[in-house]
Scaffold this motif. Structure first.
Motif, PDB file in Angstrom:
ATOM      1  N   VAL A   1      -3.052  -1.780   1.749  1.00  0.00           N
ATOM      2  CA  VAL A   1      -2.077  -3.329   2.822  1.00  0.00           C
ATOM      3  C   VAL A   1      -3.136  -4.631   2.520  1.00  0.00           C
ATOM      4  O   VAL A   1      -4.865  -4.068   1.081  1.00  0.00           O
ATOM      5  CB  VAL A   1      -2.670  -2.605   4.492  1.00  0.00           C
ATOM      6  CG1 VAL A   1      -1.524  -2.088   4.455  1.00  0.00           C
ATOM      7  CG2 VAL A   1      -4.382  -2.212   4.416  1.00  0.00           C
TER       8      VAL A   1
ATOM      9  N   TYR B   1       3.099 -12.334  -2.352  1.00  0.00           N
ATOM     10  CA  TYR B   1       3.473 -11.329  -1.980  1.00  0.00           C
ATOM     11  C   TYR B   1       4.893 -11.192  -2.343  1.00  0.00           C
ATOM     12  O   TYR B   1       4.783  -9.804  -3.396  1.00  0.00           O
ATOM     13  CB  TYR B   1       3.590 -11.010  -0.789  1.00  0.00           C
ATOM     14  CG  TYR B   1       3.657  -9.383  -0.205  1.00  0.00           C
ATOM     15  CD1 TYR B   1       3.699  -8.108  -0.535  1.00  0.00           C
ATOM     16  CD2 TYR B   1       4.880  -9.479   0.283  1.00  0.00           C
ATOM     17  CE1 TYR B   1       4.214  -6.857  -0.720  1.00  0.00           C
ATOM     18  CE2 TYR B   1       5.994  -8.690   0.677  1.00  0.00           C
ATOM     19  CZ  TYR B   1       5.204  -6.609   0.408  1.00  0.00           C
ATOM     20  OH  TYR B   1       5.906  -5.517   0.864  1.00  0.00           O
TER      21      TYR B   1
ATOM     22  N   SER C   1       4.841   2.716  -3.352  1.00  0.00           N
ATOM     23  CA  SER C   1       4.871   1.628  -1.973  1.00  0.00           C
ATOM     24  C   SER C   1       4.128   0.327  -2.263  1.00  0.00           C
ATOM     25  O   SER C   1       3.138   0.386  -2.843  1.00  0.00           O
ATOM     26  CB  SER C   1       4.414   2.517  -0.852  1.00  0.00           C
ATOM     27  OG  SER C   1       5.311   3.492  -0.550  1.00  0.00           O
TER      28      SER C   1
ATOM     29  N   ARG D   1       1.098  -3.793   1.928  1.00  0.00           N
ATOM     30  CA  ARG D   1       1.556  -5.359   1.954  1.00  0.00           C
ATOM     31  C   ARG D   1       0.728  -5.654   2.679  1.00  0.00           C
ATOM     32  O   ARG D   1      -0.611  -5.036   3.572  1.00  0.00           O
ATOM     33  CB  ARG D   1       2.249  -4.117   3.474  1.00  0.00           C
ATOM     34  CG  ARG D   1       3.230  -3.073   3.251  1.00  0.00           C
ATOM     35  CD  ARG D   1       3.307  -2.291   4.791  1.00  0.00           C
ATOM     36  NE  ARG D   1       2.948  -1.399   5.345  1.00  0.00           N
ATOM     37  CZ  ARG D   1       2.315  -1.088   6.470  1.00  0.00           C
ATOM     38  NH1 ARG D   1       3.453  -0.944   7.811  1.00  0.00           N
ATOM     39  NH2 ARG D   1       2.087   0.070   6.632  1.00  0.00           N
TER      40      ARG D   1
ATOM     41  N   GLY E   1       7.941  -6.155   6.951  1.00  0.00           N
ATOM     42  CA  GLY E   1       6.979  -5.435   6.330  1.00  0.00           C
ATOM     43  C   GLY E   1       5.925  -5.941   5.781  1.00  0.00           C
ATOM     44  O   GLY E   1       4.763  -5.312   4.796  1.00  0.00           O
ATOM     45  N   VAL E   2       5.225  -6.378   7.393  1.00  0.00           N
ATOM     46  CA  VAL E   2       3.874  -7.019   7.409  1.00  0.00           C
ATOM     47  C   VAL E   2       3.213  -6.200   8.168  1.00  0.00           C
ATOM     48  O   VAL E   2       3.483  -5.649   9.086  1.00  0.00           O
ATOM     49  CB  VAL E   2       3.361  -8.656   7.806  1.00  0.00           C
ATOM     50  CG1 VAL E   2       4.630  -9.162   6.797  1.00  0.00           C
ATOM     51  CG2 VAL E   2       4.095  -8.852   8.680  1.00  0.00           C
TER      52      VAL E   2
END
Length: 373
Positions: free
Chosen positions: A203, A246, A264, A267, A293-294
């Motif tokens: 992340v 992003y 993946s 995020r 998705g955050v």
């Protein structure tokens, strides 16, 4: 479920936001508070930082037994802090492990930060990250690395070793773009090194409220209606523009090649979401930054406030790029340089974490001395 049968946190989760708690302490673990938040308020992750551990260790009684063991073993203060913090994170990771399994490793993560004194030491950061990863020894841990210039190559190198990373202290769009690039390169190297990309998570912690806390006083000093109209808008605009970066990355060929290999995405994580100005709604940096998705990591006060009266209006980020760019442009027209502000915030962020770390070391040192008597 309908709106009538769910609380705001449920609706936030349904909107695609992963709700994380920005706090950890042994007391929270021992009382079952963390497990309760997971069960009752959809908390699916935990973040820590040096300030959080300094606050937790201030309640030194909870650590007396371990301090006695460490003192008897002759541990110095750095070794004691390492043992205490990794133990807490390991236990929290075990609490969150069912979430990690149920979400196929997307959530259920617990973050621990490298020694902030290494923020400008690439090699030291890499070594610290590896040591923390090995000590916690849980697949659902994130190692936090600050997004300093020296941190960027460390992020790539650590990801290349199959270690999951939470990139922290991101304030500017320019630095965030560099973080995204460091992430992509790290996964590409990890693949070349033979790692299964499905096991590597990441992340990027983009800090929010501190931007308004820095810019609003400048606007107040200007004292014009134009300046007043921009109060409380810079941080949200900055974060929304980051989300746009992003989106461009995950739509690109470079990312798609990694996704096909099982990776993946990194995020966006909204950090520093506690409101610092009482004039603003206490849920401002949650309700205005909703997107699928955050991650939003909240202090407990913000989490409870949102559970009580938070507003979910669907996606409040997508489609806001032009509006957000205008905010930045309007700030510049008033002489408020967002790049200058965010550069200073990075410097101050590292300094604050270093100060908290020194406080943590001092507290543990005093605790070791006390139990040794």
């Amino acid at each position: 479920m309908t709106e009538a049968t769910t609380n705001p946190i449920d609706r936030l989760s349904e909107a695609g936001v992963s709700v994380w708690l920005d706090d950890l302490s042994r007391e929270r673990l021992r009382t079952g508070n963390l497990a309760g938040l997971v069960a009752d308020l959809d908390v699916v992750g935990v973040t820590t930082n040096p300030s959080i551990f300094a606050s937790a260790l201030a309640k030194i009684d909870a650590y007396d037994a371990q301090l006695r063991e460490l003192a008897s073993a002759g541990a110095d203060v750095d070794a004691a802090v390492f043992a205490i913090t990794t133990d807490d994170v390991r236990e929290a990771a075990d609490v969150l492990r069912p979430v990690y399994d149920a979400t196929d490793s997307v959530d259920g993560r617990v973050s621990i930060e490298v020694d902030p004194r290494l923020a400008h030491d690439t090699r030291g950061t890499i070594d610290s990250a590896k040591a923390l990863w090995a000590a916690v020894d849980r697949p659902n841990v994130f190692i936090k690395i600050p997004a300093t210039l020296e941190g960027l190559p460390a992020i790539t190198a650590v990801l290349a070793e199959g270690i999951s990373v939470n990139v922290t202290l991101i304030f500017s769009l320019e630095r965030y773009a560099a973080v995204l690039d460091a992430f992509l390169e790290g996964l590409e190297r990890a693949h070349d090194n033979g790692y299964n990309l499905r096991t590597i998570g990441s992340v990027a912690s983009f800090f929010v409220s501190r931007v308004d806390a820095a810019i609003d006083p400048r606007l107040d000093a200007l004292g014009t209606p134009e300046a007043a109209a921009l109060r409380g808008k810079a941080a949200i605009a900055n974060a929304r523009l980051a989300f746009g970066l992003y989106e461009k990355v995950v739509a690109g060929d470079r990312w798609q090649a990694l996704a096909e290999r099982g990776a993946s995405p990194q995020r966006p994580l909204w950090a520093s979401t506690g409101v610092k100005d009482p004039a603003y709604p206490d849920t401002l940096y949650v309700s205005e930054l909703i997107a699928p998705g955050v991650v939003n990591t909240m202090p407990e006060a913000t989490l409870l406030a949102f559970a009580d009266h938070g507003e979910v209006r669907g996606d409040t980020v997508s489609g806001t790029q032009a509006e957000s760019a205008r905010v930045v442009s309007d700030l510049a027209a008033l002489g408020v340089d967002l790049d200058e502000v965010t550069a200073q915030l990075e410097v101050e962020g590292v300094q604050k974490f270093e100060a908290s770390w020194e406080q943590l070391l001092s507290t543990v040192s005093a605790g070791l001395g006390q139990v040794a008597r």
